[in-house]
Design a protein around this motif. Structure first.
Motif: not given
Length: 103
Positions: A83-103
């Protein structure tokens, strides 16, 4: 499940718009109480299979006064126990984009 859908009657109104018909369907989505997100091309609804499909059917029925045919496009992400995947999926991707180690 997450279900993204786009719905429209067979032809626009006299002004060339589908807005009134789409608003009739979106009232049903909003009134369902299910988590949802309105985008420019799709509306996403989250819930159990039967409740989500019931909302989509009601939306199709709401289109009947606006034309003799209804176009419906759907895409679903079905994951048991999530449940709650509508926002959780977006948050997971956003977290990767915001992490300098993955950029």
């Amino acid at each position: 499940m997450l279900l993204a859908f786009s719905i429209a009657p067979s032809s626009p109104d006299d002004s060339g718009s589908y807005a009134e018909a789409v608003a009739a369907a979106l009232r049903i989505v909003r009134d369902s109480g299910l988590p949802h997100d309105l985008g420019s091309m799709f509306t996403t609804v989250e819930g159990e299979w039967d409740e989500v499909m019931a909302v989509v059917k009601q939306c199709v029925d709401a289109m009947e006064p606006y034309g003799d045919r209804v176009g419906l496009v759907m895409k679903a992400d079905i994951r048991a126990g999530r449940t709650g995947q509508m926002s959780a999926k977006v948050e997971r991707v956003q977290g990767l984009l915001d992490d300098p180690a993955t950029s």
